[in-house]
Design a protein around this motif. Structure first.
Motif, PDB file in Angstrom:
ATOM      1  N   TRP A 152     -21.416  -2.920 -32.970  1.00 51.91           N
ATOM      2  CA  TRP A 152     -20.929  -2.137 -34.106  1.00 51.91           C
ATOM      3  C   TRP A 152     -20.212  -0.872 -33.651  1.00 51.91           C
ATOM      4  N   GLN A 171     -17.040  -1.073 -39.235  1.00 56.07           N
ATOM      5  CA  GLN A 171     -17.342  -0.830 -40.648  1.00 56.07           C
ATOM      6  C   GLN A 171     -18.201   0.414 -40.764  1.00 56.07           C
ATOM      7  N   HIS A 208     -13.658  -1.084 -46.213  1.00 53.95           N
ATOM      8  CA  HIS A 208     -13.847  -2.493 -45.877  1.00 53.95           C
ATOM      9  C   HIS A 208     -14.486  -2.650 -44.501  1.00 53.95           C
ATOM     10  N   ALA A 209     -14.902  -3.873 -44.187  1.00 50.97           N
ATOM     11  CA  ALA A 209     -15.459  -4.225 -42.882  1.00 50.97           C
ATOM     12  C   ALA A 209     -14.464  -5.111 -42.148  1.00 50.97           C
ATOM     13  N   TYR A 210     -14.392  -4.946 -40.830  1.00 53.04           N
ATOM     14  CA  TYR A 210     -13.447  -5.696 -40.016  1.00 53.04           C
ATOM     15  C   TYR A 210     -14.151  -6.269 -38.792  1.00 53.04           C
ATOM     16  N   GLY A 244     -11.920   2.435 -44.176  1.00 52.61           N
ATOM     17  CA  GLY A 244     -13.365   2.416 -44.065  1.00 52.61           C
ATOM     18  C   GLY A 244     -14.080   1.872 -45.285  1.00 52.61           C
ATOM     19  N   ARG A 262     -10.078  -8.510 -41.729  1.00 52.69           N
ATOM     20  CA  ARG A 262     -10.935  -7.945 -42.773  1.00 52.69           C
ATOM     21  C   ARG A 262     -11.919  -9.002 -43.251  1.00 52.69           C
ATOM     22  N   ARG A 267     -17.755  -5.491 -34.603  1.00 53.10           N
ATOM     23  CA  ARG A 267     -17.722  -5.219 -36.040  1.00 53.10           C
ATOM     24  C   ARG A 267     -17.363  -3.744 -36.246  1.00 53.10           C
TER      25      ARG A 267
END
Length: 425
Positions: free
Chosen positions: A390, A380, A320-322, A318, A424, A378
């Motif tokens: 999201w 994140q 990072h954003a994926y 968590g 990522r 997304r």
């Protein structure tokens, strides 16, 4: 004796280990029966006046009338798509009738598992349709007269059957109320129309048992074996000497917890359960699933590809954003619907977030596609802003995602589908 029969450097008698591996599903099913059956019947009252009693009611449905969320901790990796209706059948005193209402157009299923965890039969959208139904379920040897209004007959291989029901529900209160009405119309009765409910001694108090004593294990397996004959061609070398069983149980339970063997799908995805209607002679996988994923239905009903790593093979974090991107026309192929659900690695539970969203899928309101038709999700912790699909992740914590495929098409069942990896950003 092979490498798997040696734990912590000490050899284990292969025959004794094999007997435990073969019978462990019986114990786990009896444990789940104790945990998921009710002490109280709506009309007949409590199975016992003693709150510490292991007596429970069977042949009745119990329901969860809402979708599970982060505060629900009884079940790991719960789905966030359906509500549950649960029943344990005891067929030792004769067959029962299971009534189900007209479900309209919505997805639903009643999956039937035998005491050996084989998902041997279904009632529901995929197999029998959505109309009002009356299903007769009987145990071995029954040859009575069928009532005229029976629509389906299911022959169970033993006296004990677990029915796990799932009904699709939207998040709005109006649909939750509609589904509650449907759930309350599920009914189990005798051939004469009387309520089939009866109480049984589960021998357990419903509390978690990480590793059972040899005495408890032996007692539950003995009882289950007397009521549920082994599948054709299977003869467990049972019983086992109490001393050997006491020494072996902790080691086998630890082995099954630590050594999972999911089916690799590529792109960091794997599927932990690949059974259809029977485990056959794959006793080790059957035991592992009973220990870690008990209640799994067959892949033709639902598949659960799981990803714990990103495109570079690193754990999902968590911090990072994926992005998970399905190319144009290459989304999951299903006959019902699909969803992507996120869980915290540390406890395998849903994660509270400000959006109150725990899954995202083809039924999510406002889901948007890119101009070329691709679908990007997304994943994140921070809100990515408007117009983005999201799925919130826990800040600074490891997590994993499960792609649930309800009524998967052949591309999935035959492992031809190319699962896109999580990249990522």
């Amino acid at each position: 004796m092979n490498d798997e029969s040696i734990l912590h450097g000490a050899p284990i008698d292969a025959t004794i280990r094999g007997a435990v591996i073969q019978t462990l599903p019986l114990f786990e099913m009896m444990r789940m029966r104790a945990v998921t059956t009710a002490r109280r019947h709506a009309v007949l009252g409590f199975a016992s006046d003693d709150r510490a009693s292991p007596l429970r009611w069977v042949n009745q449905f119990t329901h969860t009338h809402r979708r599970l969320g982060p505060n629900d901790r009884e079940v790991v990796s719960p789905n966030n798509d359906t509500v549950f209706s649960n029943a344990w059948l005891d067929l030792s005193e004769g067959p029962v009738l299971v009534d189900s209402p007209d479900m309209g157009e919505r997805y639903w299923t009643l999956g039937l598992l035998d005491a050996w965890t084989n998902p041997f039969a279904y009632v529901g959208r995929r197999t029998t349709g959505n109309h009002r139904q009356r299903t007769l379920v009987h145990g071995p040897g029954w040859c009575g007269t069928l009532p005229d209004d029976v629509t389906h007959v299911i022959a169970a291989p033993g006296a004990d059957v677990w029915i796990i029901g799932r009904i699709l529900v939207d998040s709005d209160e109006a649909d939750i109320a509609r589904v509650r009405v449907l759930q309350n119309q599920l009914r189990i009765s005798r051939l004469d129309g009387c309520d089939a409910a009866m109480h049984i001694d589960t021998r357990l108090d419903g509390q978690p048992v990480e590793v059972p004593s040899a005495t408890l294990y032996q007692a539950l397996v003995d009882e289950a074996l007397s009521r549920n004959p082994p599948p054709a061609g299977e003869r467990p070398d049972w019983p086992v000497a109490p001393e050997a069983l006491a020494a072996l149980l902790p080691r086998v339970f630890d082995e099954l917890r630590r050594h999972a063997q999911p089916h690799e799908l590529g792109g960091g995805w794997a599927i932990p359960v690949t059974v259809r209607t029977s485990w056959g002679q794959d006793y080790l996988t059957r035991a592992r699933v009973a220990r870690n994923f008990i209640g799994a239905l067959g892949v033709e009903e639902a598949m659960y590809p799981t990803a714990e790593i990103d495109a570079d093979g690193k754990p999902l974090d968590g911090t990072h954003a994926y992005e998970l991107r399905f190319p144009p026309g290459a989304g999951p192929k299903v006959g019902a619907f699909w969803s992507l659900t996120l869980y915290r690695r540390s406890d395998c539970l849903l994660v509270a977030n400000a959006l109150g969203r725990y899954s995202i899928g083809d039924r999510t309101p406002g889901l948007s596609h890119d101009a070329d038709g691709s679908l990007a999700i997304r994943i994140q912790a921070a809100d990515p802003g408007p117009g983005v699909n999201w799925l919130p992740a826990p800040p600074g914590e490891l997590f994993y995602v499960v792609l649930r495929l309800y009524q998967p098409h052949a591309d999935h069942l035959e492992y031809r589908y190319a699962y896109p990896p999580l990249r990522r950003l």
